[in-house]
Design a protein around this motif. Structure first.
Motif, PDB file in Angstrom:
ATOM      1  N   UNK A 283       0.680  -1.191  -0.162  1.00 12.60           N
ATOM      2  CA  UNK A 283      -0.117  -0.195  -0.246  1.00 12.60           C
ATOM      3  C   UNK A 283       0.757   1.454   0.095  1.00 12.60           C
ATOM      4  N   UNK A 284       0.433   2.332  -0.578  1.00 15.32           N
ATOM      5  CA  UNK A 284       0.903   3.607  -0.609  1.00 15.32           C
ATOM      6  C   UNK A 284       0.853   4.024   0.897  1.00 15.32           C
ATOM      7  N   UNK A 285      -0.277   3.981   1.651  1.00 14.93           N
ATOM      8  CA  UNK A 285      -0.290   4.709   3.023  1.00 14.93           C
ATOM      9  C   UNK A 285      -1.147   3.688   3.974  1.00 14.93           C
ATOM     10  N   UNK A 286      -0.701   3.526   5.266  1.00 17.35           N
ATOM     11  CA  UNK A 286      -1.185   3.130   6.299  1.00 17.35           C
ATOM     12  C   UNK A 286      -1.819   4.052   7.308  1.00 17.35           C
ATOM     13  N   UNK A 315       4.927   1.626   3.579  1.00 14.49           N
ATOM     14  CA  UNK A 315       4.220   2.707   3.301  1.00 14.49           C
ATOM     15  C   UNK A 315       4.213   3.993   4.157  1.00 14.49           C
ATOM     16  N   UNK A 316       3.549   5.012   3.639  1.00 13.42           N
ATOM     17  CA  UNK A 316       3.650   6.156   4.709  1.00 13.42           C
ATOM     18  C   UNK A 316       2.782   6.016   5.610  1.00 13.42           C
ATOM     19  N   UNK A 317       3.193   5.953   7.003  1.00 11.43           N
ATOM     20  CA  UNK A 317       2.421   5.637   8.133  1.00 11.43           C
ATOM     21  C   UNK A 317       1.744   7.135   8.792  1.00 11.43           C
ATOM     22  N   UNK A 318       0.689   7.164   8.745  1.00 12.60           N
ATOM     23  CA  UNK A 318      -0.164   8.467   9.457  1.00 12.60           C
ATOM     24  C   UNK A 318      -1.141   8.294  10.334  1.00 12.60           C
ATOM     25  N   UNK A 319      -1.497   9.170  11.019  1.00  9.90           N
ATOM     26  CA  UNK A 319      -2.709   8.955  11.894  1.00  9.90           C
ATOM     27  C   UNK A 319      -3.652   9.925  11.574  1.00  9.90           C
ATOM     28  N   UNK A 320      -5.092   9.608  11.664  1.00 14.34           N
ATOM     29  CA  UNK A 320      -6.135  10.696  11.182  1.00 14.34           C
ATOM     30  C   UNK A 320      -7.499  10.504  12.269  1.00 14.34           C
ATOM     31  N   UNK A 321      -8.355  11.194  12.413  1.00 15.03           N
ATOM     32  CA  UNK A 321      -9.483  11.150  13.054  1.00 15.03           C
ATOM     33  C   UNK A 321     -10.522  10.191  12.727  1.00 15.03           C
ATOM     34  N   UNK A 322     -10.525   9.195  13.302  1.00 10.65           N
ATOM     35  CA  UNK A 322     -11.172   7.740  13.020  1.00 10.65           C
ATOM     36  C   UNK A 322     -12.583   8.080  12.846  1.00 10.65           C
ATOM     37  N   UNK A 323     -13.274   8.674  13.888  1.00 12.32           N
ATOM     38  CA  UNK A 323     -14.747   8.965  14.049  1.00 12.32           C
ATOM     39  C   UNK A 323     -15.037  10.034  12.765  1.00 12.32           C
ATOM     40  N   UNK A 324     -14.347  10.966  12.647  1.00 16.12           N
ATOM     41  CA  UNK A 324     -14.658  11.750  11.428  1.00 16.12           C
ATOM     42  C   UNK A 324     -14.603  11.009  10.157  1.00 16.12           C
ATOM     43  N   UNK A 325     -13.410  10.299   9.911  1.00 14.14           N
ATOM     44  CA  UNK A 325     -13.389   9.464   8.658  1.00 14.14           C
ATOM     45  C   UNK A 325     -14.522   8.582   8.454  1.00 14.14           C
ATOM     46  N   UNK A 326     -14.748   8.014   9.458  1.00 15.92           N
ATOM     47  CA  UNK A 326     -16.019   6.831   9.644  1.00 15.92           C
ATOM     48  C   UNK A 326     -17.142   7.652   9.098  1.00 15.92           C
ATOM     49  N   UNK A 327     -17.588   8.674   9.620  1.00 17.90           N
ATOM     50  CA  UNK A 327     -18.889   9.316   9.718  1.00 17.90           C
ATOM     51  C   UNK A 327     -18.799   9.992   8.057  1.00 17.90           C
ATOM     52  N   UNK A 328     -17.497  10.516   7.704  1.00 21.99           N
ATOM     53  CA  UNK A 328     -17.599  11.069   6.248  1.00 21.99           C
ATOM     54  C   UNK A 328     -17.960   9.868   5.215  1.00 21.99           C
ATOM     55  N   UNK A 329     -17.523   8.797   5.647  1.00 21.45           N
ATOM     56  CA  UNK A 329     -17.462   7.550   4.526  1.00 21.45           C
ATOM     57  C   UNK A 329     -18.925   7.038   4.542  1.00 21.45           C
ATOM     58  N   UNK A 330     -19.670   7.149   5.731  1.00 23.83           N
ATOM     59  CA  UNK A 330     -20.965   6.689   5.783  1.00 23.83           C
ATOM     60  C   UNK A 330     -21.758   8.019   5.006  1.00 23.83           C
ATOM     61  N   UNK A 331     -21.181   9.067   5.060  1.00 21.50           N
ATOM     62  CA  UNK A 331     -22.032  10.346   4.185  1.00 21.50           C
ATOM     63  C   UNK A 331     -21.985   9.905   2.828  1.00 21.50           C
ATOM     64  N   UNK A 332     -20.760   9.719   2.266  1.00 27.10           N
ATOM     65  CA  UNK A 332     -20.479   9.449   1.019  1.00 27.10           C
ATOM     66  C   UNK A 332     -21.337   8.212   0.366  1.00 27.10           C
ATOM     67  N   UNK A 333     -21.580   7.376   1.136  1.00 26.09           N
ATOM     68  CA  UNK A 333     -22.110   6.275   0.753  1.00 26.09           C
ATOM     69  C   UNK A 333     -23.593   6.306   0.777  1.00 26.09           C
ATOM     70  N   UNK A 334     -24.211   7.150   1.591  1.00 28.85           N
ATOM     71  CA  UNK A 334     -25.710   7.644   1.663  1.00 28.85           C
ATOM     72  C   UNK A 334     -26.079   8.585   0.381  1.00 28.85           C
ATOM     73  N   UNK A 335     -24.950   9.572   0.220  1.00 23.71           N
ATOM     74  CA  UNK A 335     -25.186  10.509  -0.945  1.00 23.71           C
ATOM     75  C   UNK A 335     -25.230   9.656  -2.069  1.00 23.71           C
TER      76      UNK A 335
END
Length: 349
Positions: A283-286, A315-335
């Motif tokens: 992968x490019x990023x984890x 790969x590039x190793x980074x941290x992110x806001x899981x809750x925000x990513x999770x909710x945004x992913x669900x929004x994209x699916x619903x959209x």
């Protein structure tokens, strides 16, 4: 008479969907521009757009300069015409967001976990939200388990939801299109959309959370689900002779509650997993959740991983806001479901 008027209902929905998508993508367009861009006859586009305007789905934003004839009307999609609902279920909470067609959040909140008292709490929550926002036209639900086309078939900690056809049940109950998705699949999709990463990149999102380790894998813009929708269940990976990844991560711990990762055995286990990911999909990023990973731990994982694979392939190793990513992913699916439009007026009848 245009032959398109005799097309099946499925084709009529496709025409409406591509007009919606085009207006949302480009902001506005004239009927002539829509006809040329989509390869659909002008009379058909004109009829569809006229019906959409009567329904309040599009509105006129201005008139183009004249080229000799009448000035063409320029149309834009009304972002408030339809709303979407995203809900994700966790051990200690249920999080929801109501948003419009361009993803703007209208309301976001948290309720007690539905896992504690059963499905009726989730039904009551959705009923309350639909009463307050009757324009909701699609919903995405995220769960900490494996999902096969809306059926939750692997969710070890919550037996009452195991082997449950949540999508079918809720679609019959509320008469709107429903998407049910694994939490990590939604999170990796949300990260990709929110961060603007190229579709051709391969991403892996790793998270332990409150339900044990899981992964979301995205390759060339598509979530990888596998032949039986079991992709990402990394708990089962046999990284040691007598231990799988879950056992190696939680040895000596009484629970799997979220906390910062940093113990030596945790770094070793994740580094072995990293080597496996590099060797299999490179992968490019984890991505890790900022709730449970810091830069010091990431550096240790990178160093430890080079015991198994060459450094240049990591790969590039980074941290992110899981809750925000999770909710945004669900929004994209619903959209996506909202734009395809199951609840449609057959404008070409």
């Amino acid at each position: 008479m245009d032959k398109r008027f005799a097309t099946p209902k499925s084709m009529k929905k496709v025409i409406l969907r591509v007009i919606r998508t085009t207006l949302l993508q480009f902001g506005s367009a004239t009927k002539v521009e829509l006809s040329k861009r989509l390869g659909i006859s002008f009379p058909t586009v004109s009829k569809v757009v006229a019906q959409m305007e009567r329904d309040g789905e599009v509105y006129v934003v201005g008139l183009d300069d004249s080229s000799g004839g009448r000035r063409a009307k320029r149309y834009a999609f009304n972002p408030e015409h339809m709303l979407g609902l995203a809900v994700f279920l966790e051990e200690n909470e249920t999080v929801y967001a109501v948003f419009n067609c361009v993803g703007e959040v209208k309301e976001q909140g948290t309720r007690p976990s539905v896992f504690q008292d059963g499905l009726h709490l989730l039904i009551e929550l959705v009923q309350d939200i639909l009463l307050e926002f009757p324009k909701i036209s699609s919903m995405a639900i995220g769960v900490p388990g494996a999902v096969d086309n809306g059926r939750i078939f692997h969710i070890p900690n919550y037996k009452s939801f195991h082997d449950f056809e949540l999508k079918t049940y809720f679609e019959n109950l509320f008469s709107i299109p429903i998407v049910v998705e694994n939490d990590m699949n939604a999170a990796v999709l949300g990260f990709q959309k929110r961060s603007g990463r190229e579709d051709k990149q391969s991403l892996v999102y790793l998270y332990s959370g409150k339900n044990g380790p899981g992964a979301g894998i995205l390759i060339n813009g598509d979530v990888v689900r596998g032949s039986t929708f079991f992709t990402g269940e990394i708990s089962f990976m046999p990284l040691y002779d007598n231990q799988n990844f879950h056992q190696a991560m939680y040895q000596g711990r009484k629970n799997t509650k979220t906390r910062t990762i940093g113990e030596k055995h945790e770094i070793h286990a994740i580094s072995r997993l990293m080597a496996s990911l590099v060797a299999i999909i490179n992968p490019h990023t984890v991505i890790f959740s900022k709730e449970e990973m810091d830069q010091i731990a990431l550096n240790r994982i990178a160093i430890e991983s080079t015991k198994y694979v060459p450094k240049e392939h990591l790969p590039e190793l980074i941290v992110s806001d899981w809750k925000r990513d999770y909710l945004h992913g669900l929004q994209r699916l619903a959209l996506d479901r909202m734009v395809t439009g199951i609840r449609l007026v057959d404008v070409l009848e």
